[in-house]
Design a protein around this motif. Structure first.
Motif, mmCIF file in Angstrom:
data_model
loop_
_atom_site.group_PDB
_atom_site.id
_atom_site.type_symbol
_atom_site.label_atom_id
_atom_site.label_comp_id
_atom_site.label_asym_id
_atom_site.label_seq_id
_atom_site.Cartn_x
_atom_site.Cartn_y
_atom_site.Cartn_z
ATOM 1 N N LEU A 53 0.901 -1.507 -0.047
ATOM 2 C CA LEU A 53 0.025 0.073 -0.058
ATOM 3 C C LEU A 53 0.910 1.260 0.139
ATOM 4 O O LEU A 53 2.059 1.185 0.556
ATOM 5 N N PRO A 54 0.432 2.296 -0.717
ATOM 6 C CA PRO A 54 1.108 3.349 -1.057
ATOM 7 C C PRO A 54 1.691 4.190 0.433
ATOM 8 O O PRO A 54 2.784 4.883 0.631
ATOM 9 N N LEU A 55 0.542 3.963 1.411
ATOM 10 C CA LEU A 55 0.819 4.841 2.578
ATOM 11 C C LEU A 55 2.042 4.040 3.665
ATOM 12 O O LEU A 55 2.373 4.714 4.662
ATOM 13 N N VAL A 56 1.919 3.010 3.331
ATOM 14 C CA VAL A 56 3.017 1.941 4.199
ATOM 15 C C VAL A 56 4.309 2.239 3.705
ATOM 16 O O VAL A 56 5.009 1.870 2.613
ATOM 17 N N GLY A 57 5.135 2.527 4.906
ATOM 18 C CA GLY A 57 6.662 2.858 4.670
ATOM 19 C C GLY A 57 7.418 1.659 4.697
ATOM 20 O O GLY A 57 8.350 1.188 4.388
ATOM 21 N N ASP A 58 7.022 0.919 6.149
ATOM 22 C CA ASP A 58 7.767 -0.130 6.512
ATOM 23 C C ASP A 58 6.724 -1.231 7.322
ATOM 24 O O ASP A 58 5.908 -0.648 7.867
ATOM 25 N N THR A 59 7.030 -2.471 7.342
ATOM 26 C CA THR A 59 6.301 -3.530 8.212
ATOM 27 C C THR A 59 7.571 -4.259 8.666
ATOM 28 O O THR A 59 8.566 -4.586 8.254
ATOM 29 N N ARG A 60 7.197 -4.705 10.203
ATOM 30 C CA ARG A 60 8.330 -5.318 10.761
ATOM 31 C C ARG A 60 7.752 -6.133 11.732
ATOM 32 O O ARG A 60 6.683 -5.618 12.587
ATOM 33 N N GLY A 61 8.100 -7.257 12.465
ATOM 34 C CA GLY A 61 8.048 -7.698 13.373
ATOM 35 C C GLY A 61 8.457 -9.413 13.888
ATOM 36 O O GLY A 61 9.255 -9.551 12.952
ATOM 37 N N THR A 62 8.102 -9.972 14.824
ATOM 38 C CA THR A 62 8.554 -11.135 15.113
ATOM 39 C C THR A 62 7.519 -11.935 16.113
ATOM 40 O O THR A 62 6.882 -10.840 16.970
#
Length: 466
Positions: free
Chosen positions: A373-382
């Motif tokens: 999605l254009p508004l999402v700069g980064d996703t992260r997790g564990t």
């Protein structure tokens, strides 16, 4: 009509009482008395219900804590039975059975020789007590100057004065007198916001070099502890580069600096293990702090587990007549410890840790799908913890006020569509109950995706973003 939480007041009366009399954490004082937060009345599984009867998927698991979900009869029965058996004892003069049994159970779950446990009332008091132990420890060892605490920008450790002073989140600091000469902040291990053009491997070397330089500048004989969450939770689920914790632990060992792993968020299953320090990040620290998931949020409890090797230096023939006089009226509270024992039993009986390890890859895969999605700069997790960072200008070196407004809009849409997320600045943070199913993950992701798209469409219609 009585409210279903057991009060004789109805929901409207309770909302009004909250508006007129209740000060909530992080209260926006300009709005005090004019607005109130959503009132929740019941919970079941991974869902809660508000005063208007709307059912909401609890994306943050309360505050990272409702591991086994709501409405578990096993915990309620354990609380009731212990309250009727022995509701309280003074920890200054006696001990109770549940606290003794729980200490032994936790000692069996911690890595290495972390075999002694001190109980507190929650996460803040757990970390505060661990830091006070560092002071006690070095005073008994005749090292009164070895007190500096190394912390990190964007870290969060609590709301007591000492833990707040060690918390590097900028939003928690205005209008409080938190500067302490004995606290020194290091850079956040924020891989997404690392300097432009720097590889992740180079960023790791930068962080390690900064740590070594700080130790040299302050002097190892003046540094008592390094205080670190395995992953920076409230800072935005910041996961350090591979090898970061192991290399810093090696430096701490060389200079006799205690390593405190703040597992208030990651402990008790969040990453698929009882504790994340060793199982996920490959280290055995000197102290592990815990709270939240130890009772799945049913009642307050926290504490820290301490290495036998460290304890031996200031106990027995090495005690020098000292007393670790830190303590609380509710240390080792029998009802809270009974709840924790029941919680651990449920986690073991239902195979919840294995469930987290099994379902976490799917959860993280679905979170990563939002990066399209254009508004999402980064996703992260564990494990079962993740962050979706919203960015309107990818070239900006840090989050803007506009980015934060975007996150608030997404949060609003999520709530209206049936999902609670935790907005932190420009980030949407999720840490659902550990019992969540794939179908419930699909529902969570669908609502979050829809909310981001709605926000994108609104901003374009307003001519504020393209």
């Amino acid at each position: 009509m009585p409210n279903d939480v057991g009060s004789q007041w109805n929901a409207a009366e309770l909302v009004e009482a909250a508006r007129e009399h209740l000060i909530s954490p992080a209260e926006e004082m300009a709005k005090l008395g004019t607005v109130t937060r959503p009132m929740l009345t019941t919970g079941d599984g991974v869902y809660v219900t508000n005063a208007q009867g709307r059912r909401l998927l609890d994306g943050p698991a309360g505050m990272w804590c409702t591991q086994i979900g709501y409405n578990r009869r096993e915990i309620a029965d354990a609380i009731s039975a212990q309250a009727l058996r022995l509701s309280y004892n003074s920890p200054w003069y006696s001990v109770n059975g549940p606290s003794a049994e729980l200490a032994a159970r936790i000692a069996s779950l911690t890595p290495g020789d972390l075999d002694h446990v001190f109980f507190t009332t929650g996460g803040s008091s757990a970390v505060d007590s661990a830091l006070r132990f560092v002071q006690f420890y070095n005073n008994v060892l005749g090292r009164p100057d070895k007190k500096t605490i190394l912390c990190r920008i964007d870290g969060y450790h609590g709301s007591t004065h000492l833990t707040a002073a060690c918390s590097g989140r900028a939003g928690n600091r205005p209008n409080f007198d938190l500067a302490l000469d004995t606290v020194s902040f290091l850079s956040a291990p924020n891989v997404y916001r690392r300097p432009k053009g720097m590889t992740e491997a180079d960023f790791l070397e930068f962080l390690i070099g900064e740590f070594e330089d700080r130790v040299a500048a302050i002097g190892p004989d003046r540094i008592g502890a390094f205080l670190a969450e395995p992953l920076l939770a409230s800072g935005g689920i910041l996961i350090p580069p591979e090898g970061y914790h192991r290399r810093i632990l090696d430096i701490c060992r060389r200079h006799d600096i205690l390593y405190i792993s703040d597992e208030v968020v990651t402990g008790f299953g969040r990453c698929g293990h009882w504790f994340a320090s060793e199982a996920v990040f490959g280290i055995t620290p000197d102290i592990i702090t815990f709270a939240k998931g130890v009772t799945s949020g049913y009642v307050p409890l926290g504490g820290f587990a301490l290495s036998d090797a460290v304890l031996a230096r200031v106990s027995g023939e090495n005690a020098k007549g000292s007393f670790y006089t830190n303590g609380y009226t509710y240390s080792g509270h029998p009802v809270s410890c009974a709840a924790a024992l029941a919680n651990i039993e449920v986690i073991e009986r239902d195979g919840i840790l294995a469930h987290v390890r099994d379902i976490a890859p799917y959860f993280q895969e679905q979170i990563r799908s939002l990066k399209q999605l254009p508004l999402v700069g980064d996703t992260r997790g564990t494990g079962l913890v993740a962050c979706v960072e919203c960015v309107t200008d990818p070239a900006a070196p840090e989050a803007t006020d506009f980015d934060k407004e975007v996150s608030r809009r997404i949060d609003h849409h999520c709530y209206e569509l049936g999902l609670i997320v935790r907005p932190i600045g420009n980030m949407c943070v999720l840490s659902p109950p550990l019992v969540i199913t794939k179908a419930e993950i699909d529902s969570l992701i669908a609502i979050l995706r829809r909310s981001i798209v709605l926000t994108q469409d609104e901003l374009r219609a307003e001519g504020r973003w393209s």
